[in-house]
Design a protein around this motif. Structure first.
Motif, PDB file in Angstrom:
ATOM      1  N   VAL B 172       0.827  -1.209   0.000  1.00 32.90           N
ATOM      2  CA  VAL B 172       0.000   0.000   0.000  1.00 32.90           C
ATOM      3  C   VAL B 172       0.862   1.260   0.000  1.00 32.90           C
ATOM      4  O   VAL B 172       1.213   1.774  -1.059  1.00 32.90           O
ATOM      5  N   HIS B 173       1.231   1.720   1.165  1.00 34.95           N
ATOM      6  CA  HIS B 173       1.855   3.037   1.254  1.00 34.95           C
ATOM      7  C   HIS B 173       3.368   2.934   1.319  1.00 34.95           C
ATOM      8  O   HIS B 173       3.991   3.107   2.373  1.00 34.95           O
ATOM      9  N   CYS B 174       3.956   2.650   0.150  1.00 33.56           N
ATOM     10  CA  CYS B 174       5.414   2.649   0.028  1.00 33.56           C
ATOM     11  C   CYS B 174       5.753   3.168  -1.364  1.00 33.56           C
ATOM     12  O   CYS B 174       4.917   3.171  -2.265  1.00 33.56           O
ATOM     13  N   ALA B 175       6.990   3.628  -1.536  1.00 35.05           N
ATOM     14  CA  ALA B 175       7.437   4.110  -2.840  1.00 35.05           C
ATOM     15  C   ALA B 175       7.298   2.983  -3.869  1.00 35.05           C
ATOM     16  O   ALA B 175       7.471   1.804  -3.544  1.00 35.05           O
ATOM     17  N   LEU B 176       6.991   3.343  -5.111  1.00 33.18           N
ATOM     18  CA  LEU B 176       6.847   2.329  -6.154  1.00 33.18           C
ATOM     19  C   LEU B 176       8.129   1.513  -6.297  1.00 33.18           C
ATOM     20  O   LEU B 176       8.085   0.305  -6.558  1.00 33.18           O
ATOM     21  N   TYR B 272       0.099  -3.387  -6.064  1.00 30.97           N
ATOM     22  CA  TYR B 272       0.490  -2.120  -5.436  1.00 30.97           C
ATOM     23  C   TYR B 272      -0.695  -1.150  -5.449  1.00 30.97           C
ATOM     24  O   TYR B 272      -1.703  -1.377  -6.122  1.00 30.97           O
ATOM     25  N   HIS B 273      -0.517  -0.086  -4.691  1.00 31.74           N
ATOM     26  CA  HIS B 273      -1.567   0.896  -4.417  1.00 31.74           C
ATOM     27  C   HIS B 273      -2.322   1.337  -5.664  1.00 31.74           C
ATOM     28  O   HIS B 273      -3.538   1.171  -5.784  1.00 31.74           O
TER      29      HIS B 273
END
Lengths: 338, 338
Positions: B172-176, B272-273
């Motif tokens: 979720v909330h992490c750099a690509l 991913y997000h």
């Protein structure tokens, strides 16, 4: 040339003859009046197209032409077919002969567009793996068309366009893990410039609004989740704005494709393949057009593949082919009117 | 408890009082009959909700309750408000007092759900940055609710659900750039199991179909554009299938969200997000619900933020709040009927 003068026709390449390309060309011609399509001609495949039409239950008349200029006068009563290239219709059965026909049709159609005999080029779907076997060295048709029209590959920019959305991915066919290192200021600035100019010349948008996506979730939240927005994307946007381009962002990608957000821009600049293609296909699956921007010629394509599994079964949707033909015609009219 | 017995009410936390949460709770109560909403009560904010309703031009009656069990009998004629927590209504003006009220409302609402006095929890939107200033140590409400109900954070799984699509991002909330290294067999297997079980118990889907996305363009094209599909995702799918789960993939993400593809699965598992959030918000922007799966309690939330910029202006759409209330009520009925 005046916009209301008899239009030069569009050249249409067959794509892989075992795919859904031929039947969709036939269907587009049958629906030419209700869809108000500009005149076009197929490059090769007179027998093949007739067979594909028959399998789909379509009443198709073809007529061979020796010059593109003959097409406009014939188009009302028959699908004009340029030249004698042809092959057997074996839907779903990709083979070397089919790949050679697809490539010859593409080469000739492109040449006619480059020479100005055709108003633009609409390419049918090819099978890259099949073409690679016969020595086709380009990653795809976009790069082939760029080379044939004398444009460096990095200046030929793929845009996906549907009724709901236009979007341009800055990187395309690479692993997701390579995307961050491939993104540069230069890449985003240069490609966005190509997009802005093409929207002016070919799409009639005097002051195009470019909404530029972030790379990371929530566009990085001020650096908390990735720094590409701060170090690469925002500087590119600032440089575009300094050059008079109405570029905004970096925008969080997840909200940029909502219905309200889509009203605020003319094109969304995405950082990678799926960031552009996921919303386009979610919203406009059977009507997506792949347009190559930055070329001296006009080139569009339906945004789908050969779909070998359903070829010849009468179920492939002609919407994207019809949209690609209509868009190429509109782009040609705008260039002609300038 | 029988499905047609008098339902326990849902507990609704206010969210940040300067955001759009309070006005949307008021609007949901006003539309309770036409939207056929289950009984719910707000936790705190009797004065605040009345002010927010007035600013929005709504006729709202509130009545304080001391026990959740009082809510069902009152709901037809007034919005029940549990307890005396309250604050001033200053839309758009986030401050520490507002953050403290938001947190107190969340804590109490969660406790009432954990104790079983409420049938489930619907959380209003908070401002994470404001809560962090007063010492809230969780990344978001999902992690807070997981901890409060005794579940490890990695087993509380966020699902986004709208009328068109259910989707679950694995990261979720992490750099690509961190996504590839965060993806593991264990993560995908374990979270997908939580999803499959929750669709059975809470959504009434006896044999849920999980469509699992690839990470790379075209799901990597057999390793030509990234190997995560081969090394991580496909093995996780095989293990899920060995355990009887109807999991398919890895699917190219760009075509998985088209209208036809969406008919073939009950949930899309994204890597991913933005792979999850872009299609959800493109298709279901004002009706997206954030559901936490894998908890002993039911918890839903409208999938939008505080929207401080439009708070108090009467323009925020109540669709997602209404959808979150309805979904929580349906989930509670299914659990009660088991």
């Amino acid at each position: 040339m005046f916009a209301d003068a008899p239009a030069r026709p569009l050249a249409v390449s067959l794509g892989d003859p075992a795919g859904i390309g031929p039947e969709l060309i036939a269907e587009a011609w049958v629906r030419r009046n209700q869809e108000r399509l500009p005149p076009f001609f197929a490059v090769g495949g007179a027998e093949l197209l007739a067979a594909a039409a028959k399998a789909r239950g379509l009443e198709l008349t073809t007529r061979r032409i020796a010059e593109p200029a003959e097409a406009a006068g014939i188009f009302a009563t028959a699908l004009p077919v340029f030249g004698f290239l042809d092959g057997d219709y074996r839907p779903g059965m990709a083979d070397e002969a089919g790949a050679r026909l697809a490539l010859a049709s593409l080469e000739t159609a492109t040449a006619l567009a480059v020479q100005g005999e055709a108003a633009g080029l609409v390419t049918g779907p090819i099978a890259k793996a099949e073409l690679a076997k016969i020595g086709f060295a380009h990653p795809g048709q976009t790069e082939f068309v760029a080379a044939a029209s004398g444009v460096a590959a990095q200046d030929a920019v793929m845009m996906l366009a549907g009724p709901s959305l236009r979007t341009v991915p800055m990187t395309v066919h690479c692993a997701l893990s390579e995307v961050p290192q491939r993104l540069t200021f230069e890449l985003i600035f240069r490609r966005s410039m190509v997009v802005a100019r093409a929207l002016q010349t070919d799409f009639g948008i005097a002051h195009p609004r470019l909404a530029i996506c972030g790379l990371n979730p929530h566009a990085g939240e001020a650096g908390r989740m990735g720094r590409e927005e701060i170090e690469i994307i925002a500087p590119a946007i600032a440089a575009l704005r300094a050059d008079g381009i109405d570029a905004t962002g970096p925008h969080p990608a997840d909200s940029l494709f909502s219905p309200r957000a889509r009203e605020t821009y003319d094109v969304a600049i995405a950082m990678y393949h799926d960031q552009a293609l996921v919303p386009l296909k979610a919203l406009d699956f059977d009507a997506g057009v792949n347009v190559t921007l930055g070329l001296p010629i006009i080139r569009t394509s339906p945004d789908h593949g050969t779909a070998f599994a359903i070829a010849g079964k009468g179920v492939a949707d002609a919407g994207a082919t019809i949209a690609a033909l209509r868009m190429a015609g509109e782009m040609a009219s705008r260039r002609a009117a300038r």
